[in-house]
Write an enzyme that holds these catalytic residues in place. Structure first.
Site, PDB file in Angstrom:
ATOM      1  N   TYR A   1      -9.241   5.995   6.920  1.00 25.13           N
ATOM      2  CA  TYR A   1      -9.412   6.414   8.310  1.00 25.13           C
ATOM      3  C   TYR A   1     -10.448   7.540   8.329  1.00 25.13           C
ATOM      4  O   TYR A   1     -10.166   8.623   7.815  1.00 25.13           O
ATOM      5  CB  TYR A   1      -8.085   6.930   8.882  1.00 25.13           C
ATOM      6  CG  TYR A   1      -7.064   5.841   9.163  1.00 25.13           C
ATOM      7  CD1 TYR A   1      -6.308   5.285   8.134  1.00 25.13           C
ATOM      8  CD2 TYR A   1      -6.865   5.367  10.451  1.00 25.13           C
ATOM      9  CE1 TYR A   1      -5.380   4.280   8.390  1.00 25.13           C
ATOM     10  CE2 TYR A   1      -5.935   4.363  10.718  1.00 25.13           C
ATOM     11  CZ  TYR A   1      -5.206   3.832   9.686  1.00 25.13           C
ATOM     12  OH  TYR A   1      -4.293   2.841   9.943  1.00 25.13           O
TER      13      TYR A   1
ATOM     14  N   PRO B   1      -4.637   0.721  18.551  1.00 25.48           N
ATOM     15  CA  PRO B   1      -4.315   0.237  17.208  1.00 25.48           C
ATOM     16  C   PRO B   1      -4.438   1.280  16.101  1.00 25.48           C
ATOM     17  O   PRO B   1      -4.108   0.988  14.951  1.00 25.48           O
ATOM     18  CB  PRO B   1      -5.310  -0.907  16.979  1.00 25.48           C
ATOM     19  CG  PRO B   1      -6.404  -0.668  17.950  1.00 25.48           C
ATOM     20  CD  PRO B   1      -5.830   0.077  19.098  1.00 25.48           C
TER      21      PRO B   1
ATOM     22  N   TYR C   1       3.850   6.713  10.060  1.00 29.32           N
ATOM     23  CA  TYR C   1       3.013   5.568   9.681  1.00 29.32           C
ATOM     24  C   TYR C   1       3.849   4.467   9.030  1.00 29.32           C
ATOM     25  O   TYR C   1       3.668   3.280   9.308  1.00 29.32           O
ATOM     26  CB  TYR C   1       1.892   6.015   8.721  1.00 29.32           C
ATOM     27  CG  TYR C   1       0.772   5.003   8.609  1.00 29.32           C
ATOM     28  CD1 TYR C   1      -0.388   5.123   9.376  1.00 29.32           C
ATOM     29  CD2 TYR C   1       0.873   3.925   7.741  1.00 29.32           C
ATOM     30  CE1 TYR C   1      -1.407   4.196   9.285  1.00 29.32           C
ATOM     31  CE2 TYR C   1      -0.139   2.986   7.642  1.00 29.32           C
ATOM     32  CZ  TYR C   1      -1.282   3.132   8.417  1.00 29.32           C
ATOM     33  OH  TYR C   1      -2.286   2.190   8.334  1.00 29.32           O
TER      34      TYR C   1
ATOM     35  N   LYS D   1       0.795   0.151  15.067  1.00 26.87           N
ATOM     36  CA  LYS D   1       2.191   0.065  15.501  1.00 26.87           C
ATOM     37  C   LYS D   1       2.529  -1.163  16.361  1.00 26.87           C
ATOM     38  O   LYS D   1       3.707  -1.504  16.518  1.00 26.87           O
ATOM     39  CB  LYS D   1       2.566   1.321  16.310  1.00 26.87           C
ATOM     40  CG  LYS D   1       2.696   2.556  15.462  1.00 26.87           C
ATOM     41  CD  LYS D   1       4.023   2.584  14.735  1.00 26.87           C
ATOM     42  CE  LYS D   1       4.078   3.587  13.628  1.00 26.87           C
ATOM     43  NZ  LYS D   1       3.925   3.064  12.284  1.00 26.87           N
TER      44      LYS D   1
ATOM     45  N   HIS E   1       0.846  -1.194   0.000  1.00 25.11           N
ATOM     46  CA  HIS E   1       0.000   0.000   0.000  1.00 25.11           C
ATOM     47  C   HIS E   1       0.881   1.244   0.000  1.00 25.11           C
ATOM     48  O   HIS E   1       1.712   1.419   0.884  1.00 25.11           O
ATOM     49  CB  HIS E   1      -0.921   0.016   1.222  1.00 25.11           C
ATOM     50  CG  HIS E   1      -2.134  -0.830   1.037  1.00 25.11           C
ATOM     51  ND1 HIS E   1      -3.293  -0.641   1.731  1.00 25.11           N
ATOM     52  CD2 HIS E   1      -2.366  -1.868   0.206  1.00 25.11           C
ATOM     53  CE1 HIS E   1      -4.196  -1.527   1.347  1.00 25.11           C
ATOM     54  NE2 HIS E   1      -3.649  -2.291   0.432  1.00 25.11           N
TER      55      HIS E   1
HETATM   56  C1  LIG Z   1      -7.524  -8.021  20.495  1.00 25.32           C
HETATM   57  C2  LIG Z   1      -6.336  -7.322  19.883  1.00 25.32           C
HETATM   58  C3  LIG Z   1      -6.452  -6.701  18.630  1.00 25.32           C
HETATM   59  C4  LIG Z   1      -5.368  -6.036  18.044  1.00 25.32           C
HETATM   60  N1  LIG Z   1      -5.507  -5.403  16.837  1.00 25.32           N
HETATM   61  C5  LIG Z   1      -4.455  -4.741  16.297  1.00 25.32           C
HETATM   62  C6  LIG Z   1      -4.556  -4.057  15.068  1.00 25.32           C
HETATM   63  O1  LIG Z   1      -5.608  -4.053  14.437  1.00 25.32           O
HETATM   64  N2  LIG Z   1      -3.440  -3.407  14.589  1.00 25.32           N
HETATM   65  C7  LIG Z   1      -2.233  -3.413  15.277  1.00 25.32           C
HETATM   66  O2  LIG Z   1      -1.221  -2.848  14.814  1.00 25.32           O
HETATM   67  N3  LIG Z   1      -2.118  -4.058  16.423  1.00 25.32           N
HETATM   68  C8  LIG Z   1      -3.180  -4.713  16.945  1.00 25.32           C
HETATM   69  N4  LIG Z   1      -3.037  -5.356  18.124  1.00 25.32           N
HETATM   70  C9  LIG Z   1      -1.716  -5.347  18.712  1.00 25.32           C
HETATM   71  C10 LIG Z   1      -0.805  -6.431  18.106  1.00 25.32           C
HETATM   72  O3  LIG Z   1      -1.558  -7.548  17.739  1.00 25.32           O
HETATM   73  C11 LIG Z   1       0.224  -6.775  19.165  1.00 25.32           C
HETATM   74  O4  LIG Z   1       1.005  -5.617  19.390  1.00 25.32           O
HETATM   75  C12 LIG Z   1       1.120  -7.956  18.812  1.00 25.32           C
HETATM   76  O5  LIG Z   1       0.377  -9.142  18.864  1.00 25.32           O
HETATM   77  C13 LIG Z   1       2.303  -8.032  19.778  1.00 25.32           C
HETATM   78  O6  LIG Z   1       2.962  -9.244  19.620  1.00 25.32           O
HETATM   79  P1  LIG Z   1       3.615  -9.969  20.866  1.00 25.32           P
HETATM   80  O7  LIG Z   1       4.284 -11.180  20.299  1.00 25.32           O
HETATM   81  O8  LIG Z   1       4.402  -9.009  21.650  1.00 25.32           O
HETATM   82  O9  LIG Z   1       2.409 -10.367  21.826  1.00 25.32           O
HETATM   83  P2  LIG Z   1       1.194 -11.361  21.594  1.00 25.32           P
HETATM   84  O10 LIG Z   1       0.810 -11.423  20.175  1.00 25.32           O
HETATM   85  O11 LIG Z   1       0.162 -11.003  22.612  1.00 25.32           O
HETATM   86  O12 LIG Z   1       1.796 -12.781  21.958  1.00 25.32           O
HETATM   87  C14 LIG Z   1       2.052 -13.183  23.291  1.00 25.32           C
HETATM   88  C15 LIG Z   1       2.030 -14.696  23.342  1.00 25.32           C
HETATM   89  O13 LIG Z   1       2.397 -15.134  24.640  1.00 25.32           O
HETATM   90  C16 LIG Z   1       1.543 -16.167  25.054  1.00 25.32           C
HETATM   91  N5  LIG Z   1       1.566 -16.203  26.516  1.00 25.32           N
HETATM   92  C17 LIG Z   1       0.969 -15.341  27.387  1.00 25.32           C
HETATM   93  N6  LIG Z   1       1.242 -15.696  28.658  1.00 25.32           N
HETATM   94  C18 LIG Z   1       2.036 -16.801  28.591  1.00 25.32           C
HETATM   95  C19 LIG Z   1       2.631 -17.640  29.572  1.00 25.32           C
HETATM   96  N7  LIG Z   1       2.491 -17.410  30.893  1.00 25.32           N
HETATM   97  N8  LIG Z   1       3.381 -18.698  29.163  1.00 25.32           N
HETATM   98  C20 LIG Z   1       3.550 -18.951  27.837  1.00 25.32           C
HETATM   99  N9  LIG Z   1       2.986 -18.180  26.859  1.00 25.32           N
HETATM  100  C21 LIG Z   1       2.246 -17.127  27.236  1.00 25.32           C
HETATM  101  C22 LIG Z   1       0.203 -15.795  24.453  1.00 25.32           C
HETATM  102  O14 LIG Z   1      -0.674 -16.914  24.330  1.00 25.32           O
HETATM  103  C23 LIG Z   1       0.625 -15.248  23.087  1.00 25.32           C
HETATM  104  O15 LIG Z   1       0.689 -16.256  22.112  1.00 25.32           O
HETATM  105  C24 LIG Z   1      -4.124  -6.005  18.726  1.00 25.32           C
HETATM  106  C25 LIG Z   1      -4.009  -6.636  19.976  1.00 25.32           C
HETATM  107  C26 LIG Z   1      -5.094  -7.269  20.566  1.00 25.32           C
HETATM  108  C27 LIG Z   1      -4.941  -7.916  21.936  1.00 25.32           C
END
Ligand SMILES: Cc1cc2nc3c(=O)[nH]c(=O)nc-3n(C[C@H](O)[C@H](O)[C@H](O)COP(=O)(O)OP(=O)(O)OC[C@H]3O[C@@H](n4cnc5c(N)ncnc54)[C@H](O)[C@@H]3O)c2cc1C
Length: 391
Positions: free
Chosen positions: A201, A293, A385, A297, A72
């Site tokens: 947006y 969101p 962005y 980011k 995009h």
């Molecule tokens: C509902 C939702 C919608 C979102 N929508 C957007 C969006 O539209 N656009 C955007 O940019 N960002 C969005 N985000 C944010 C983005 O998805 C996150 O920033 C991203 O997933 C971060 O990745 P991460 O690996 O740090 O954490 P996560 O993806 O949360 O991964 C963490 C992992 O750790 C695991 N875990 C947790 N506790 C334990 C434990 N005790 N032991 C072992 N494993 C564990 C979890 O099951 C998970 O798989 C959204 C977040 C949420 C919650």
């Protein structure tokens, strides 16, 4: 069990870190509390910054993204029935973003890890990180009904906002910065081609709306809803009617409707935990920070953190110097706060806060007009962005 880097969580942060370490010849073990299907289906982010795309490609995880991801070159801002396109490459010297869902990034990284990488244990819940301040941290975890211990040189907490790793930082050393917003996003997936070829947006007196997509045949759309709203409170028809109102334009643009296959509500929060390191425990991704969101980011910040950690560890191995590991928290936080600032700006620019006055509405419109009429203001948005560079 023993490994060099114990990784808690198989979201994008944990999975990419395991891949980067594997490529650098450093062993790791990933513990994930959920099962594989859950991790692969969890609908979340979908916009990859240029830097994230480059990192996935360089890590050997970009093959399907390059085939199926949608490049995009801009977004549309919609307000007061007007449409303004922000042209990213023209404003940033060629940068763009890629639409490729987080679910797909995770599927690709899981497949690579299981085929080539170290152990990735699903349904393995970390219970505690112990002795993080010493040279020999351990993760206590439960897998297949039995408790076990993972001995590590380093632990990286990639376990998201609700994870356990952050709690291992002593309260006296932790500082948290937080803002919760009095609204959330009702998000839908719909089997209908996107009504526009770039993200839209929309700022409207009734509230914010976002038109996004997962593929050429699947739309992803969001509506600002009051805090505490349940997705079931909205019928499919009400959702489409409200989207249509908020995306209204002065021209003949129309919103295509289709079957809604999924709906859920996401709360909006800004959160930062400082520091992002305690001894040999490092926090990465949502475990350390959350952004609303609106700026797309969250996933990109998680990628920046694990790239920073992997580089620092490789540097330490190659030179014997811990200088980059020591700088990990400060390096990541500089980028994190820029993303917090941008996500906050986008959120307050486009959402209607409860109790907002006519003055507040006029200010939002003035800010949008400024972006639409000033190359400097528009460049600021485009640079943020498409992503701040990794140091
Ligand atoms: C509902 C939702 C919608 C979102 N929508 C957007 C969006 O539209 N656009 C955007 O940019 N960002 C969005 N985000 C944010 C983005 O998805 C996150 O920033 C991203 O997933 C971060 O990745 P991460 O690996 O740090 O954490 P996560 O993806 O949360 O991964 C963490 C992992 O750790 C695991 N875990 C947790 N506790 C334990 C434990 N005790 N032991 C072992 N494993 C564990 C979890 O099951 C998970 O798989 C959204 C977040 C949420 C919650």
């Amino acid at each position: 069990m023993r490994t060099t880097v114990g990784i808690i969580g198989a979201g994008p942060a944990g999975l990419l870190l395991a891949r980067l370490l594997h490529n650098a010849g450093i062993d790791s073990v990933v513990l994930e509390s959920r099962d594989r299907a859950y991790v692969e289906q969890r609908q979340r982010a979908g916009i990859l910054e240029q830097g994230t795309v480059d990192v996935l490609r360089a890590a050997g995880a970009g093959e399907r993204m390059d085939r199926e991801g949608l490049r995009h070159d801009g977004i549309e801002l919609r307000y007061d029935r007007k449409r303004h396109r922000v042209d990213f490459p023209a404003l940033t010297g060629g940068k763009a973003v890629t639409v490729y869902a987080q679910t797909e990034v995770c599927k690709d990284l899981i497949a690579l890890q299981l085929a080539e990488g170290g152990p990735l244990l699903f349904e393995a819940e970390a219970l505690a990180v112990e002795d993080a301040a010493t040279g020999h941290p351990r993760v206590r975890f439960r897998h297949q009904g039995a408790e076990d211990v993972l001995e590590c040189d380093y632990v990286v907490g990639c376990d998201g906002f609700w994870g356990v790793a952050r709690t291992a930082v002593p309260a006296g050393l932790s500082r948290t910065f937080e803002r919760t917003y009095p609204f959330g996003w009702l998000g839908i997936l719909a089997d209908v081609p996107p009504s526009h070829d770039e993200l839209v947006y929309a700022r409207h007196d009734r509230g914010f709306a976002l038109l996004s997509m997962r593929s050429p045949s699947v739309s992803r759309l969001y509506l600002q809803v009051p805090d505490g709203t349940k997705a079931e409170e909205w019928s499919d028809e009400e959702i489409w009617d409200e989207l249509e109102r908020r995306f209204e334009t002065a021209d003949d643009w129309t919103l295509q409707r289709g079957p809604i296959t999924q709906k859920s509500v996401t709360p909006m929060r800004s959160f930062v935990h400082e520091p992002m390191r305690h001894g040999r425990l490092f926090l990465a991704g949502d475990a350390a920070h959350i952004v609303p969101p609106t700026g797309a980011k969250g996933l990109n910040l998680a990628v920046g953190d694990v790239v920073t950690f992997a580089r620092a560890l490789v540097h330490q191995r190659e030179t014997g110097s811990a200088e980059l590991l020591d700088a990990y928290s400060a390096t990541c936080l500089r980028r994190v706060w820029q993303a917090e600032r941008f996500s906050y700006d986008m959120t307050t620019l486009l959402h209607r806060a409860p109790g907002a006055t006519a003055f507040d509405a006029r200010l939002q419109l003035a800010r949008l007009e400024r972006i639409a009429s000033s190359r400097a203001a528009e460049t600021d948005l485009a640079e943020a962005y498409t992503g701040f560079p990794l140091e």
